[in-house]
Scaffold this motif. Structure first.
Motif, PDB file in Angstrom:
ATOM      1  N   GLU A  96       9.018  11.510  28.196  1.00 14.85           N
ATOM      2  CA  GLU A  96       9.937  11.648  29.313  1.00 14.85           C
ATOM      3  C   GLU A  96      11.347  11.195  28.957  1.00 14.85           C
ATOM      4  OE1 GLU A  96       8.627  10.539  33.273  1.00 14.85           O
ATOM      5  OE2 GLU A  96       6.588  10.268  32.507  1.00 14.85           O
ATOM      6  N   MET A  97      11.492  10.482  27.858  1.00 11.07           N
ATOM      7  CA  MET A  97      12.806   9.961  27.469  1.00 11.07           C
ATOM      8  C   MET A  97      12.966  10.081  25.958  1.00 11.07           C
ATOM      9  SD  MET A  97      12.826   6.549  29.889  1.00 11.07           S
ATOM     10  CE  MET A  97      11.168   6.076  29.368  1.00 11.07           C
ATOM     11  N   MET A  98      12.949  11.308  25.452  1.00 13.02           N
ATOM     12  CA  MET A  98      13.019  11.506  24.017  1.00 13.02           C
ATOM     13  C   MET A  98      14.407  11.099  23.492  1.00 13.02           C
ATOM     14  SD  MET A  98      10.737  14.899  23.188  1.00 13.02           S
ATOM     15  CE  MET A  98      11.512  15.999  24.362  1.00 13.02           C
ATOM     16  N   PRO A  99      14.450  10.166  22.544  1.00 13.97           N
ATOM     17  CA  PRO A  99      15.725   9.570  22.124  1.00 13.97           C
ATOM     18  C   PRO A  99      16.439  10.365  21.032  1.00 13.97           C
ATOM     19  CG  PRO A  99      13.935   8.484  20.978  1.00 13.97           C
ATOM     20  CD  PRO A  99      13.297   9.526  21.881  1.00 13.97           C
ATOM     21  N   PHE A 100      16.646  11.640  21.290  1.00 16.02           N
ATOM     22  CA  PHE A 100      17.261  12.501  20.282  1.00 16.02           C
ATOM     23  C   PHE A 100      18.435  13.249  20.900  1.00 16.02           C
ATOM     24  CE2 PHE A 100      12.650  12.355  19.447  1.00 16.02           C
ATOM     25  CZ  PHE A 100      12.685  11.618  18.257  1.00 16.02           C
ATOM     26  N   SER A 101      19.433  13.513  20.078  1.00 15.25           N
ATOM     27  CA  SER A 101      20.618  14.226  20.539  1.00 15.25           C
ATOM     28  C   SER A 101      20.316  15.706  20.751  1.00 15.25           C
ATOM     29  CB  SER A 101      21.743  14.092  19.513  1.00 15.25           C
ATOM     30  OG  SER A 101      22.073  12.737  19.300  1.00 15.25           O
ATOM     31  N   GLU A 102      21.163  16.346  21.504  1.00 14.33           N
ATOM     32  CA  GLU A 102      21.057  17.784  21.710  1.00 14.33           C
ATOM     33  C   GLU A 102      21.122  18.516  20.368  1.00 14.33           C
ATOM     34  OE1 GLU A 102      23.588  21.235  24.108  1.00 14.33           O
ATOM     35  OE2 GLU A 102      23.784  19.109  24.656  1.00 14.33           O
ATOM     36  N   ILE A 121       5.632  16.908  36.141  1.00 13.60           N
ATOM     37  CA  ILE A 121       6.723  16.612  35.198  1.00 13.60           C
ATOM     38  C   ILE A 121       6.737  17.559  34.002  1.00 13.60           C
ATOM     39  CG2 ILE A 121       6.772  14.172  35.856  1.00 13.60           C
ATOM     40  CD1 ILE A 121       5.488  13.576  33.130  1.00 13.60           C
ATOM     41  N   PHE A 122       5.765  18.445  33.902  1.00 20.29           N
ATOM     42  CA  PHE A 122       5.699  19.373  32.765  1.00 20.29           C
ATOM     43  C   PHE A 122       6.990  20.195  32.601  1.00 20.29           C
ATOM     44  CE2 PHE A 122       3.788  23.442  30.960  1.00 20.29           C
ATOM     45  CZ  PHE A 122       3.750  22.964  29.654  1.00 20.29           C
ATOM     46  N   PRO A 123       7.559  20.765  33.687  1.00 24.74           N
ATOM     47  CA  PRO A 123       8.801  21.527  33.512  1.00 24.74           C
ATOM     48  C   PRO A 123       9.948  20.697  32.950  1.00 24.74           C
ATOM     49  CG  PRO A 123       7.769  22.092  35.593  1.00 24.74           C
ATOM     50  CD  PRO A 123       7.035  20.896  35.062  1.00 24.74           C
ATOM     51  N   SER A 124      10.064  19.452  33.375  1.00 23.52           N
ATOM     52  CA  SER A 124      11.153  18.615  32.855  1.00 23.52           C
ATOM     53  C   SER A 124      10.927  18.255  31.388  1.00 23.52           C
ATOM     54  CB  SER A 124      11.309  17.344  33.695  1.00 23.52           C
ATOM     55  OG  SER A 124      10.177  16.508  33.586  1.00 23.52           O
ATOM     56  N   ILE A 125       9.680  18.122  30.969  1.00 29.54           N
ATOM     57  CA  ILE A 125       9.377  17.887  29.555  1.00 29.54           C
ATOM     58  C   ILE A 125       9.803  19.100  28.731  1.00 29.54           C
ATOM     59  CG2 ILE A 125       7.539  17.505  27.866  1.00 29.54           C
ATOM     60  CD1 ILE A 125       8.013  15.070  29.604  1.00 29.54           C
ATOM     61  N   LEU A 126       9.510  20.294  29.233  1.00 32.38           N
ATOM     62  CA  LEU A 126       9.911  21.517  28.535  1.00 32.38           C
ATOM     63  C   LEU A 126      11.432  21.599  28.414  1.00 32.38           C
ATOM     64  CD1 LEU A 126       7.468  24.094  30.172  1.00 32.38           C
ATOM     65  CD2 LEU A 126       7.292  23.099  27.878  1.00 32.38           C
ATOM     66  N   ASP A 181      12.167  28.554  30.974  1.00 34.13           N
ATOM     67  CA  ASP A 181      13.097  28.042  29.965  1.00 34.13           C
ATOM     68  C   ASP A 181      12.957  28.693  28.597  1.00 34.13           C
ATOM     69  OD1 ASP A 181      14.575  25.719  31.283  1.00 34.13           O
ATOM     70  OD2 ASP A 181      12.499  25.235  31.772  1.00 34.13           O
ATOM     71  N   PHE A 182      11.862  29.422  28.375  1.00 30.75           N
ATOM     72  CA  PHE A 182      11.598  29.954  27.038  1.00 30.75           C
ATOM     73  C   PHE A 182      11.201  31.425  27.096  1.00 30.75           C
ATOM     74  CE2 PHE A 182      10.907  25.414  26.555  1.00 30.75           C
ATOM     75  CZ  PHE A 182      11.500  25.134  25.329  1.00 30.75           C
ATOM     76  N   ASP A 183      11.523  32.128  26.026  1.00 24.16           N
ATOM     77  CA  ASP A 183      10.978  33.461  25.783  1.00 24.16           C
ATOM     78  C   ASP A 183       9.725  33.312  24.924  1.00 24.16           C
ATOM     79  OD1 ASP A 183      12.999  34.968  27.106  1.00 24.16           O
ATOM     80  OD2 ASP A 183      14.325  34.666  25.376  1.00 24.16           O
ATOM     81  N   ILE A 184       8.675  34.047  25.268  1.00 23.06           N
ATOM     82  CA  ILE A 184       7.423  34.003  24.514  1.00 23.06           C
ATOM     83  C   ILE A 184       7.501  35.038  23.402  1.00 23.06           C
ATOM     84  CG2 ILE A 184       4.924  34.312  24.605  1.00 23.06           C
ATOM     85  CD1 ILE A 184       5.057  33.423  27.558  1.00 23.06           C
ATOM     86  N   LEU A 185       7.531  34.565  22.157  1.00 16.50           N
ATOM     87  CA  LEU A 185       7.615  35.452  20.999  1.00 16.50           C
ATOM     88  C   LEU A 185       6.244  35.909  20.525  1.00 16.50           C
ATOM     89  CD1 LEU A 185      10.301  33.526  18.894  1.00 16.50           C
ATOM     90  CD2 LEU A 185      10.659  35.270  20.667  1.00 16.50           C
TER      91      LEU A 185
END
Length: 208
Positions: A96-102, A121-126, A181-185
């Protein structure tokens, strides 16, 4: 209540039984999703990959063997210790709080780790995963099919039963969420006994 408790329960299960999970684990990737894994590796446009919910580093070993630079990311310190024993780069942290930059990573790998987070919370994780991916980054996700959300107790070894939180999705339900948020390839399924795993290779929407 579930949102507050799920991390505590999952962390306790994995910290307390890390070696048991590792010993019980088998080379699922090479046995069941090797074609998908090779597609992920071959399509990536850079070597930096985050293995989200890496566990003991089973899949990261494969990624490293294929000339990538995986970073094992897990909430369980005991799981991370097993990754370090394999010579893998690691960070202990919270989904929920991944410490990485964009735009930090060329790829993200999350095989059956996000099924342990509540649906709310799954959508916010994505969205968080999309944020840390580069514009041409890829995301490989493995989930489990079903219609369930809650805590399940299962045996890790014949002598050890532990409780974890699970969210299982119907295929159409999961595709609808991912497509926000994503395209399925690419997508595939693995059927093992009465379990069906839903696998997706994804690219963030708006990334071209």
């Amino acid at each position: 209540m579930i949102k507050m408790k799920y991390k505590e329960v999952n962390k306790l299960a994995y910290d307390g039984n890390a070696r048991g999970f590792e010993l019980r684990s088998f080379d699922y990737l090479r046995n069941y999703i090797l074609e998908d894994a090779n597609l992920f590796v071959d399509t990536l446009q850079g070597p930096n990959v985050i293995d989200i919910g890496s566990g003991p580093g089973r899949d990261s070993v494969f990624l490293a063997e294929n000339n990538l630079k995986p970073l094992c990311f897990d909430i369980s310190l005991e799981m991370i210790k097993l990754c370090r024993d394999k010579g893998l780069e690691t960070v202990v942290g919270d989904l929920e709080m991944m410490p990485f930059s964009e735009s930090s990573f060329d790829g993200a790998w999350a095989y059956t780790s996000l099924l342990h987070v509540p649906k709310i919370i799954f959508p916010s994780i994505l969205q968080g995963i999309k944020r840390i991916l580069k514009p041409n980054g890829l995301f490989y996700l493995g989930m489990k099919e079903g219609d369930f959300e809650g805590f399940i107790s299962r045996n890790i070894t014949p002598q050890c039963k532990t409780q974890r939180f699970y969210s299982l999705y119907k295929e159409d339900e999961l595709k609808d969420i991912l497509s926000e948020d994503f395209d399925i390839l690419h997508n595939s399924k693995v059927v093992l006994g009465d379990s069906t795993f839903l696998n997706y290779l994804l690219k963030g929407k708006g990334f071209g």
